[in-house]
Design an enzyme around this catalytic site. Sequence first.
Site, short mmCIF file in Angstrom:
data_model
loop_
_atom_site.label_atom_id
_atom_site.label_comp_id
_atom_site.label_asym_id
_atom_site.label_seq_id
_atom_site.Cartn_x
_atom_site.Cartn_y
_atom_site.Cartn_z
N ASP A 134 4.55 6.12 -0.14
CA ASP A 134 3.99 5.38 0.79
C ASP A 134 4.77 5.23 2.09
O ASP A 134 5.96 5.33 2.14
CB ASP A 134 3.56 3.99 0.46
CG ASP A 134 2.80 3.35 1.45
OD1 ASP A 134 1.60 3.40 1.64
OD2 ASP A 134 3.39 2.55 2.20
N GLU A 149 5.16 3.87 6.16
CA GLU A 149 4.56 2.90 7.40
C GLU A 149 5.05 3.49 8.63
O GLU A 149 6.05 4.44 8.86
CB GLU A 149 5.38 1.41 7.23
CG GLU A 149 5.09 0.77 5.71
CD GLU A 149 3.65 0.31 5.71
OE1 GLU A 149 2.80 0.32 6.66
OE2 GLU A 149 3.09 0.43 4.71
N HIS A 179 1.74 -3.64 3.17
CA HIS A 179 2.27 -2.91 4.14
C HIS A 179 3.63 -2.79 4.33
O HIS A 179 4.14 -2.51 5.53
CB HIS A 179 1.51 -3.52 5.48
CG HIS A 179 0.04 -3.80 5.46
ND1 HIS A 179 -0.72 -2.60 5.16
CD2 HIS A 179 -0.76 -4.68 5.44
CE1 HIS A 179 -1.92 -2.89 5.22
NE2 HIS A 179 -2.00 -4.67 5.37
N ASP A 209 3.79 -1.02 -1.31
CA ASP A 209 2.66 -0.60 -1.39
C ASP A 209 2.77 0.89 -2.42
O ASP A 209 1.91 1.13 -2.99
CB ASP A 209 1.98 -0.06 -0.40
CG ASP A 209 1.59 -1.05 0.60
OD1 ASP A 209 1.44 -2.50 0.29
OD2 ASP A 209 1.01 -0.95 1.74
#
Length: 221
Positions: free
Chosen positions: A32, A34, A190, A195
């Site tokens: 994941d 961000e 998030h 995540d």
Amino acid sequence: MTDLNSSTADSAENGKTLFAQRFRGYFPVVVDVETAGFNAQTDALLEIAATTLSLDEDGNFSLDKTIHFNVDPFEGANLEKAALEFTGIDPTNPLRGAVDEETALKAIFKLIRKKMKAVGCQRAVMVAHNASFDLGFVNAATQRCLIKRSPFHPFVSFDTTTLSGLVLGQTVLAKACIAANIDFNNNEAHSALYDTEKTAELFCHIVNKWKQLGGWPLIEE
């Protein structure tokens, strides 16, 4: 029902571990990211996490090891205000302990290669929720850092959005986890670390459920 012991014996005969057989030599790694926007070429990568998986003697997958980094925006990177407000990330906060993209990627790639080699797989495949997004950012950062060889296949990925839509009737990560009876805290969402591990739990649930239903190993007719 195919006998797992028979399948294991077949694996030994053809020189492949059961893990390597499961995804045609691919080693799934859950990722994941961000970011500070949607454009992998111009917008900053701010967090990245990766979780490797293990396979037990009964043929069930589970989480193995997770590695996580806060990342400094690359020079000239775009920082979309709306994206920062959505994630709650402040790239200028010194307490983030952020590293540059090259440091983060090389550490993650080193772990993946070590784990991949241990189970006899030839190439990593990214598992992610909306996988094309995460793979795009990792590929772009790899190119910026002039890293010649990524362990990930450049375009093949396993998308848990699609898989959970098929199996659970849900495509949002939080709702898919709830449908799979996986705890999910929206207050922690998030974050790349949170995540990634929830996506890994979801992927393992789907793959293991498919096995329990008799979908793997394939039955030869």
